[in-house]
Design a protein around this motif. Sequence first.
Motif, PDB file in Angstrom:
ATOM      1  N   ASP A  45      46.271  43.267  36.255  1.00  0.00           N
ATOM      2  CA  ASP A  45      47.887  43.831  36.981  1.00  0.00           C
ATOM      3  C   ASP A  45      47.050  44.254  38.086  1.00  0.00           C
ATOM      4  O   ASP A  45      45.943  45.233  38.951  1.00  0.00           O
ATOM      5  CB  ASP A  45      48.075  45.280  36.446  1.00  0.00           C
ATOM      6  CG  ASP A  45      49.069  45.612  37.155  1.00  0.00           C
ATOM      7  OD1 ASP A  45      49.883  45.443  37.794  1.00  0.00           O
ATOM      8  OD2 ASP A  45      48.967  47.397  37.298  1.00  0.00           O
ATOM      9  N   GLY A  46      46.896  43.732  39.093  1.00  0.00           N
ATOM     10  CA  GLY A  46      47.056  42.601  40.471  1.00  0.00           C
ATOM     11  C   GLY A  46      45.133  42.680  40.684  1.00  0.00           C
ATOM     12  O   GLY A  46      44.712  41.739  39.908  1.00  0.00           O
ATOM     13  N   ASP A  47      44.556  43.677  41.287  1.00  0.00           N
ATOM     14  CA  ASP A  47      43.067  43.094  41.270  1.00  0.00           C
ATOM     15  C   ASP A  47      42.675  44.312  39.890  1.00  0.00           C
ATOM     16  O   ASP A  47      41.398  43.868  39.874  1.00  0.00           O
ATOM     17  CB  ASP A  47      42.996  44.273  42.764  1.00  0.00           C
ATOM     18  CG  ASP A  47      42.485  43.011  43.679  1.00  0.00           C
ATOM     19  OD1 ASP A  47      43.633  42.424  44.293  1.00  0.00           O
ATOM     20  OD2 ASP A  47      42.918  43.760  44.545  1.00  0.00           O
ATOM     21  N   LEU A  48      43.094  44.468  39.361  1.00  0.00           N
ATOM     22  CA  LEU A  48      42.526  45.317  38.245  1.00  0.00           C
ATOM     23  C   LEU A  48      42.703  44.844  36.653  1.00  0.00           C
ATOM     24  O   LEU A  48      43.780  43.651  37.199  1.00  0.00           O
ATOM     25  CB  LEU A  48      43.141  46.784  37.814  1.00  0.00           C
ATOM     26  CG  LEU A  48      42.217  47.288  36.460  1.00  0.00           C
ATOM     27  CD1 LEU A  48      40.980  47.569  36.271  1.00  0.00           C
ATOM     28  CD2 LEU A  48      43.299  48.320  36.060  1.00  0.00           C
ATOM     29  N   VAL A  49      41.074  44.318  36.208  1.00  0.00           N
ATOM     30  CA  VAL A  49      41.330  43.118  35.080  1.00  0.00           C
ATOM     31  C   VAL A  49      40.771  44.255  34.171  1.00  0.00           C
ATOM     32  O   VAL A  49      39.292  44.686  33.876  1.00  0.00           O
ATOM     33  CB  VAL A  49      40.598  41.413  34.946  1.00  0.00           C
ATOM     34  CG1 VAL A  49      41.067  41.442  33.720  1.00  0.00           C
ATOM     35  CG2 VAL A  49      41.215  40.669  36.106  1.00  0.00           C
ATOM     36  N   TRP A  66      38.070  45.932  35.317  1.00  0.00           N
ATOM     37  CA  TRP A  66      36.531  45.639  36.206  1.00  0.00           C
ATOM     38  C   TRP A  66      37.553  44.735  37.555  1.00  0.00           C
ATOM     39  O   TRP A  66      39.440  44.804  37.298  1.00  0.00           O
ATOM     40  CB  TRP A  66      37.004  43.172  36.184  1.00  0.00           C
ATOM     41  CG  TRP A  66      35.951  43.177  34.797  1.00  0.00           C
ATOM     42  CD1 TRP A  66      37.063  43.996  33.646  1.00  0.00           C
ATOM     43  CD2 TRP A  66      35.012  43.109  34.730  1.00  0.00           C
ATOM     44  NE1 TRP A  66      35.361  43.256  33.218  1.00  0.00           N
ATOM     45  CE2 TRP A  66      34.704  43.442  33.598  1.00  0.00           C
ATOM     46  CE3 TRP A  66      33.669  43.474  34.989  1.00  0.00           C
ATOM     47  CZ2 TRP A  66      33.073  43.029  32.873  1.00  0.00           C
ATOM     48  CZ3 TRP A  66      32.342  43.282  35.238  1.00  0.00           C
ATOM     49  CH2 TRP A  66      32.195  43.017  33.834  1.00  0.00           C
ATOM     50  N   THR A  67      37.061  45.686  39.084  1.00  0.00           N
ATOM     51  CA  THR A  67      37.952  45.188  39.879  1.00  0.00           C
ATOM     52  C   THR A  67      37.991  43.920  40.411  1.00  0.00           C
ATOM     53  O   THR A  67      36.520  43.466  41.420  1.00  0.00           O
ATOM     54  CB  THR A  67      37.670  46.478  41.187  1.00  0.00           C
ATOM     55  OG1 THR A  67      37.948  47.537  40.236  1.00  0.00           O
ATOM     56  CG2 THR A  67      38.815  46.389  42.537  1.00  0.00           C
ATOM     57  N   VAL A  68      38.735  43.220  41.440  1.00  0.00           N
ATOM     58  CA  VAL A  68      37.869  41.642  41.580  1.00  0.00           C
ATOM     59  C   VAL A  68      39.347  42.114  43.047  1.00  0.00           C
ATOM     60  O   VAL A  68      40.415  42.066  43.305  1.00  0.00           O
ATOM     61  CB  VAL A  68      38.834  40.693  40.611  1.00  0.00           C
ATOM     62  CG1 VAL A  68      38.375  39.529  41.208  1.00  0.00           C
ATOM     63  CG2 VAL A  68      38.296  41.067  39.646  1.00  0.00           C
ATOM     64  N   VAL A  73      34.078  43.315  42.114  1.00  0.00           N
ATOM     65  CA  VAL A  73      33.513  44.185  43.347  1.00  0.00           C
ATOM     66  C   VAL A  73      33.238  45.795  42.839  1.00  0.00           C
ATOM     67  O   VAL A  73      32.392  46.394  43.316  1.00  0.00           O
ATOM     68  CB  VAL A  73      34.349  44.601  44.934  1.00  0.00           C
ATOM     69  CG1 VAL A  73      34.377  43.379  45.608  1.00  0.00           C
ATOM     70  CG2 VAL A  73      35.690  44.625  44.283  1.00  0.00           C
ATOM     71  N   GLY A  74      33.766  45.792  41.123  1.00  0.00           N
ATOM     72  CA  GLY A  74      33.676  46.715  40.909  1.00  0.00           C
ATOM     73  C   GLY A  74      33.607  46.633  38.900  1.00  0.00           C
ATOM     74  O   GLY A  74      34.625  45.953  39.022  1.00  0.00           O
ATOM     75  N   ALA A  75      33.114  47.674  38.234  1.00  0.00           N
ATOM     76  CA  ALA A  75      33.151  47.432  37.619  1.00  0.00           C
ATOM     77  C   ALA A  75      33.152  48.975  36.597  1.00  0.00           C
ATOM     78  O   ALA A  75      32.173  50.184  37.017  1.00  0.00           O
ATOM     79  CB  ALA A  75      32.697  46.686  36.652  1.00  0.00           C
ATOM     80  N   ARG A  76      33.908  49.497  35.118  1.00  0.00           N
ATOM     81  CA  ARG A  76      33.660  50.701  34.677  1.00  0.00           C
ATOM     82  C   ARG A  76      33.544  50.176  32.980  1.00  0.00           C
ATOM     83  O   ARG A  76      34.677  49.540  32.232  1.00  0.00           O
ATOM     84  CB  ARG A  76      34.098  51.541  34.980  1.00  0.00           C
ATOM     85  CG  ARG A  76      33.957  53.075  33.490  1.00  0.00           C
ATOM     86  CD  ARG A  76      34.219  54.704  34.213  1.00  0.00           C
ATOM     87  NE  ARG A  76      34.161  55.008  35.658  1.00  0.00           N
ATOM     88  CZ  ARG A  76      33.751  56.100  35.751  1.00  0.00           C
ATOM     89  NH1 ARG A  76      33.570  56.650  34.821  1.00  0.00           N
ATOM     90  NH2 ARG A  76      32.735  56.467  36.396  1.00  0.00           N
ATOM     91  N   GLU A  77      32.208  50.092  32.647  1.00  0.00           N
ATOM     92  CA  GLU A  77      32.312  49.662  30.873  1.00  0.00           C
ATOM     93  C   GLU A  77      32.169  50.456  29.873  1.00  0.00           C
ATOM     94  O   GLU A  77      30.617  50.966  30.475  1.00  0.00           O
ATOM     95  CB  GLU A  77      31.085  48.325  31.199  1.00  0.00           C
ATOM     96  CG  GLU A  77      31.444  47.104  32.624  1.00  0.00           C
ATOM     97  CD  GLU A  77      31.052  45.748  32.297  1.00  0.00           C
ATOM     98  OE1 GLU A  77      31.366  44.893  31.146  1.00  0.00           O
ATOM     99  OE2 GLU A  77      29.314  45.299  32.207  1.00  0.00           O
ATOM    100  N   TYR A  78      32.795  50.859  29.125  1.00  0.00           N
ATOM    101  CA  TYR A  78      32.381  51.058  27.979  1.00  0.00           C
ATOM    102  C   TYR A  78      32.008  50.427  26.721  1.00  0.00           C
ATOM    103  O   TYR A  78      32.618  49.850  26.134  1.00  0.00           O
ATOM    104  CB  TYR A  78      33.144  52.072  27.798  1.00  0.00           C
ATOM    105  CG  TYR A  78      33.900  53.385  28.535  1.00  0.00           C
ATOM    106  CD1 TYR A  78      33.589  53.432  29.049  1.00  0.00           C
ATOM    107  CD2 TYR A  78      34.630  52.635  29.766  1.00  0.00           C
ATOM    108  CE1 TYR A  78      34.076  54.511  29.712  1.00  0.00           C
ATOM    109  CE2 TYR A  78      35.564  53.216  30.709  1.00  0.00           C
ATOM    110  CZ  TYR A  78      35.327  54.013  30.233  1.00  0.00           C
ATOM    111  OH  TYR A  78      35.509  55.551  31.594  1.00  0.00           O
ATOM    112  N   ASP A 121      27.579  43.559  46.745  1.00  0.00           N
ATOM    113  CA  ASP A 121      27.091  44.760  46.717  1.00  0.00           C
ATOM    114  C   ASP A 121      28.012  45.857  45.655  1.00  0.00           C
ATOM    115  O   ASP A 121      28.854  46.646  45.614  1.00  0.00           O
ATOM    116  CB  ASP A 121      27.674  45.523  47.866  1.00  0.00           C
ATOM    117  CG  ASP A 121      28.899  44.968  48.912  1.00  0.00           C
ATOM    118  OD1 ASP A 121      29.524  44.301  47.813  1.00  0.00           O
ATOM    119  OD2 ASP A 121      29.287  45.525  49.709  1.00  0.00           O
ATOM    120  N   ALA A 122      28.343  44.525  44.982  1.00  0.00           N
ATOM    121  CA  ALA A 122      29.434  44.989  43.689  1.00  0.00           C
ATOM    122  C   ALA A 122      28.282  46.638  42.819  1.00  0.00           C
ATOM    123  O   ALA A 122      27.311  46.558  42.668  1.00  0.00           O
ATOM    124  CB  ALA A 122      29.640  44.583  42.194  1.00  0.00           C
TER     125      ALA A 122
END
Length: 129
Positions: A70-74, A93-95, A101-106, A29-30
Amino acid sequence: MEPLNVVAHLWQRIGARDWAGVADLIAEDAVIEWPVSGERIVGRANFIAVNSDDGDTAERSVELLRILADGDLVVTEVEVPQDHVLYRAVSLWTVRDGEIVGAREYWTSPGQDPAPRWRAGYVEALPAE
């Protein structure tokens, strides 16, 4: 697997067009957002389809320029040459639990957004890469 390694493997598998391997890293469900084009990809199947449905079966060069965690954020910066265009992406990326589980890409292409003339007296051009 640590979040940084999950995302590093993701880019490696995208470059190799190993879609089964990519699917192993993406939560079912990413949610991946592409603000530049105003799109949201919901779900593993759609993420795989968007990335694989270009008719090209050859490996694609993906150069991982930077990766920070940094933690779950890459955060990654990649370069992907395709046809006669060079694409660059900065992705957040959120892992969780070994899955993205999620990302925002530019995504953009260098030079695609020309600098306004009014800034010419304050800036200098980046060297050609």
